[in-house]
Structures are given as C-alpha cells and as structure tokens.
Enzyme design. Structure first.
Site, PDB file in Angstrom:
ATOM      1  N   ASP A 163      21.754 -30.987 -12.476  1.00  0.00           N
ATOM      2  CA  ASP A 163      20.771 -30.147 -13.162  1.00  0.00           C
ATOM      3  C   ASP A 163      21.524 -29.186 -14.079  1.00  0.00           C
ATOM      4  OD1 ASP A 163      18.837 -28.269 -13.905  1.00  0.00           O
ATOM      5  OD2 ASP A 163      17.825 -28.340 -11.958  1.00  0.00           O
ATOM      6  N   HIS A 164      21.313 -29.335 -15.375  1.00  0.00           N
ATOM      7  CA  HIS A 164      22.057 -28.528 -16.344  1.00  0.00           C
ATOM      8  C   HIS A 164      21.652 -27.058 -16.315  1.00  0.00           C
ATOM      9  CE1 HIS A 164      25.075 -28.521 -19.356  1.00  0.00           C
ATOM     10  NE2 HIS A 164      24.876 -29.769 -19.761  1.00  0.00           N
TER      11      HIS A 164
END
Length: 495
Positions: A465-466
């Site tokens: 998850d950026h």
C-alpha cells in the site's frame, strides 16, 4: 402445556450476518438433548456444527439444505417434553399458546440491572441454563462449559442500556430489537451497541464495522449513526447503466445470454467463502493504491542448508517456515509494512502499528482461498512456525479454522509456487497493507563469482500500500528477505 421454543441462528463469529445451511442432523419429530448437534452450516469463514440450547421434540426446521439463512432468524423450533406435576406447569402464565422466541443476549461484561418483573421466557431459560452446556457458540456461552464467560440475558426493560440517556422518550424494544442483539459489529468486539442504534444503522445502510465510536471505550452512540446518515454520499456514475443492463436479459430467449447470444451452461450463486473473497478483493482494489516490486533470488544456499539438516537426522522445517522467519525479521526492521490504515467518519486517516506480527498464510482449499494467521509469529522459531503453519493449513482445508484464526492477520505470505508459476502481482488482503509472494524454485543460469552456474532460483514479489510507505521501504524489506534466503545461516541460529 410446554410452549414451542424457537432457536435463532446465532452469530457464528466476528459479526458474520449470514450462513448457508449445509445439512440437518435431525428431523421433525426427533427427540433432541441440550448441546446435541442439529445442523451443519457454512459461513464465509468456516464450516461449523450448531448445537441446540434446548431439549425436546423437533417441531419445525426453518430452512432447506443449500439455503442461506440470516443471523438472528429462526433455525429450529423445539417443543420441550412436558413433565406432569412440575412447578413450571403449575405456574404457567395464562397467555395464548404460541412459539416463544428466546430473548437475545447482550455483549456486556456484567449483568444488566434487575427489572421490576423479569420476562417469563428469560426466567424459564435460567432453569435450563443451570444444567450447563459444553458447546459454546459466540453469544451462547454457558457457565457449565469449560472456562467460558457468563452470559447476560437482555430483558425488555434493559435492552438499550448501552445507549446513554437521551432527551427523546424511551422506545419499547420489540422482538426485532431482541433479534438485533445477536448481531455483533465486525472488528469492534468491544463496541457494544444498543439495539436501537443497530436498527437505525440497518435501516439507513450504515456500516457499523467502519464507524468509529465517540463514546467511552469506542462505544458507538446514536449521534455517531446520525452523523453517518447525514454525511454526503456520492453515487457511482455507473449505477444507472448497471440497472438498465439487468433488465435486458428478460427480453432474451430463456437459456440464451443476451449479450453474447450463446447458450447459458450454468448459473452459480456467489456465496460462502467465494462471496467473502470477492468482496474483500474488490474492496482492496478500490481502496488501496497498491504498487509491486519483485526480485529473483538464488535459493541454493537455503536448499543446501535443509539437506544438511536432513543428513544430520534432525527434524527439518519446510521451506515456507524458513521464509516466514525471514519475513518476521524483515517486518521488525521495516514495521511500516506491518500496519493498517483506519479512516474516520470525517475522512481523516491514521496508520495503526502493531507490537507483534500475526503472519497470514494464504491457503487454497476446496471452499476457496482463505488466510489463517500464525499469531505472534515473531516469537516462534523455524520449527515452531513449521508446526503451526501445518496445523493452520490442515484446519483451514477441513473448513474448521476459527474466525480468530482467519481474521487476525497483519501481513500475508503467499506461496503460489506450489501451483507451478514464477510470479504474481497479488491483491493485498484488506485491511492489511502488504503481501509477499513466493514463486516456484527452478534451475536457472546464474553468475557466481564471475562464472556461469546452474542455481536454484525463485522470484519474490511484494505488493504494498503506497499510502503507508514509499518504494524505498518496500525495496529495503524485499532485499532483506532475499539476502536472508541467499545467506540463511545468519538468521537461523535459533532453529
């Protein structure tokens, strides 16, 4: 004369709202005892046998095998075997005969205040409860079981105790309110909600599992639901076209697909594990801005280490257990990947970190893909991890994994190499923020000390998850695990 009692389908774990009836173990007219298994049901997480809280004669079965039943709805009706001359018969209230729905239980940790007059059904159940019951379902624990918590029965005059005093007139709870008490909020086991708040949320489509509580200890209040109800909701643009398309097949010939013109071979309902997986994967893709990094790894050293241990005659963990050790060590160095993002009702977000790792192990079963988790995996040696991974995989494939085992992971390890593939950009197991995939190990040409050699090579793929970290953190974690596989003795001193 004894009145027929209706047993409602209980919450079988972590706020599940429905279950598929697999089979009945009893038939109408059978005499059953307390705790006797009466049916097998399949939820989105596991298959369980449901025991009866009543003894007597089966009067009615509410549902057919293959049918999906809602939590809190009737499952079975039982007529107690009458005993002549008992105190219960002598003191029977002069009320019209008919089915009696057992009052639902509260989630409170201590008893509710005693009302002026106890509900007759609640009083009758207390006599049965004294006998104790060994099998425990969520919301049905008994004092006679093995170390289970006491139940608190909800009475009509006290079912709304979880809600603070309001300026509005008190509402009289109905049987629907009592039914709602059996339903818990997913992910918020401590947030006890009054039936009035639950019904308000249900009628307005508010997801209590995603609603933060403003009350003490995270308790969800009426004002929290009202705030969510009045919050602006943006309908997706594709809603109307989808509704239009659903009407098109009606004009097509029966058994023929309107869009393709091909005969329809079969229609398979999406339910059970497949329904849960579909919903979770769709949510993951819609909410998480994911990114993927990967690397080829020379696993020759790890394989040689295992062969050496085998030659020594000792018990040797599987390769996945070794990699699990490397993963937990990597998460200790890069804790950003062992977190969760929580979104408040006002849109604000928090990154929640954990003191420990519950390592999820993706397992393919006949019922679909499930992810049981090894709790406190960072504290286990490779041998202990191997034993727990094997145990969890076995119970998951039998459909016997508990909701806690299936829903408490903080990071997932996925060995898709067993399917004969090299790599995969996996979908993150929401609400986690990362998943590490391991491909098959095969012979490949590899440069070693400036010379070409054949080595055992695998591919590691990390999807993350950026929002919680950038590429540098993800690449650092992936490189850490890869280096550990190539030089395993540095982390495996505590086998």
């Amino acid at each position: 004369m004894s009145e027929t009692r209706v047993f409602l389908l209980p919450d079988l774990g972590e706020g599940l709202t429905e279950a598929e009836l697999v089979s009945w173990h009893v038939a109408v007219g059978d005499e059953i005892s307390v705790d006797q298994p009466i049916a097998e049901v399949e939820t989105a997480k596991s298959t369980v046998e449901v025991p009866s809280p009543y003894a007597g004669i089966v009067a009615e079965l509410h549902g057919q095998p293959g049918e999906t039943l809602d939590v809190g709805k009737p499952l079975i009706s039982v007529t107690p075997v009458s005993v002549a001359g008992t105190a219960a018969d002598d003191a029977a209230p002069a009320e019209p005969a008919g089915p009696v729905v057992e009052p639902a239980e509260t989630e409170l940790g201590e008893p509710a205040a005693e009302p002026a007059k106890a509900h007759p059904e609640a009083e009758a159940y207390r006599e049965e409860e004294k006998a104790g019951s060994g099998n425990v379902l969520i919301g049905y624990g008994t004092p006679g079981g093995h170390g289970v918590a006491r139940r608190t029965r909800a009475r009509r005059s006290s079912v709304a105790l979880a809600e603070p005093v309001d300026t509005k007139p008190a509402e009289t709870p109905t049987e629907d309110d009592l039914t709602l008490l059996r339903t818990r909020v997913p992910g918020r086991l401590g947030a006890v909600i009054s039936p009035l708040v639950r019904r308000m949320a249900r009628e307005h489509g508010v997801d209590l599992g995603e609603l933060p509580g403003s009350g003490e200890g995270g308790l969800i209040m009426r004002r929290d639901v009202e705030k969510a109800i009045h919050a602006p909701v943006v309908e997706p643009a594709e809603t109307k076209p989808v509704e239009t398309k659903t009407a098109e097949p009606a004009a097509a010939p029966e058994g023929v697909d309107a869009r393709t013109g091909l005969p329809i071979a079969a229609r398979t309902p999406v339910r059970g594990v497949r329904k849960a997986v579909a919903a979770n994967m769709a949510r993951s893709r819609s909410e998480i801005p994911e990114a993927t990094v990967w690397v080829d790894v020379d696993a020759t050293g790890l394989l040689e280490l295992r062969e050496g241990l085998k030659a020594g005659g000792s018990s040797v963990p599987g390769l996945l257990a070794f990699i699990a050790r490397f993963v937990t060590a990597g998460l200790k160095k890069y804790p950003e990947l062992n977190t969760r993002i929580e979104t408040a009702s006002d849109g604000s977000q928090e990154i929640v970190s954990f003191d420990g790792v519950n390592l999820g192990i993706a397992a393919q079963t006949d019922r679909g893909l499930v992810v049981p988790s090894v709790r406190a995996a960072e504290k286990l040696t490779s041998r202990e991890l191997d034993a727990e991974i094997r145990r969890l995989t076995d119970v998951a494939r039998q459909g016997k994994a508990t909701p806690t085992e299936l829903g408490s992971g903080t990071f997932t390890l996925n060995n898709y190499g067993v399917f004969g593939v090299d790599g995969s950009a996996a979908i993150i197991n929401h609400p986690e923020v990362a998943i590490l995939g391991v491909g098959r190990i095969i012979d490949k040409p590899w440069v070693v000390n400036g010379e070409l050699a054949v080595r055992k090579v695998t591919e590691l793929t990390l999807t993350f998850d950026h929002r919680v970290c950038d590429g540098g953190t993800a690449a650092g974690f992936l490189r850490f695990v890869a280096d550990a596989i190539e030089n395993p003795t540095t982390l495996l001193a505590d086998l």
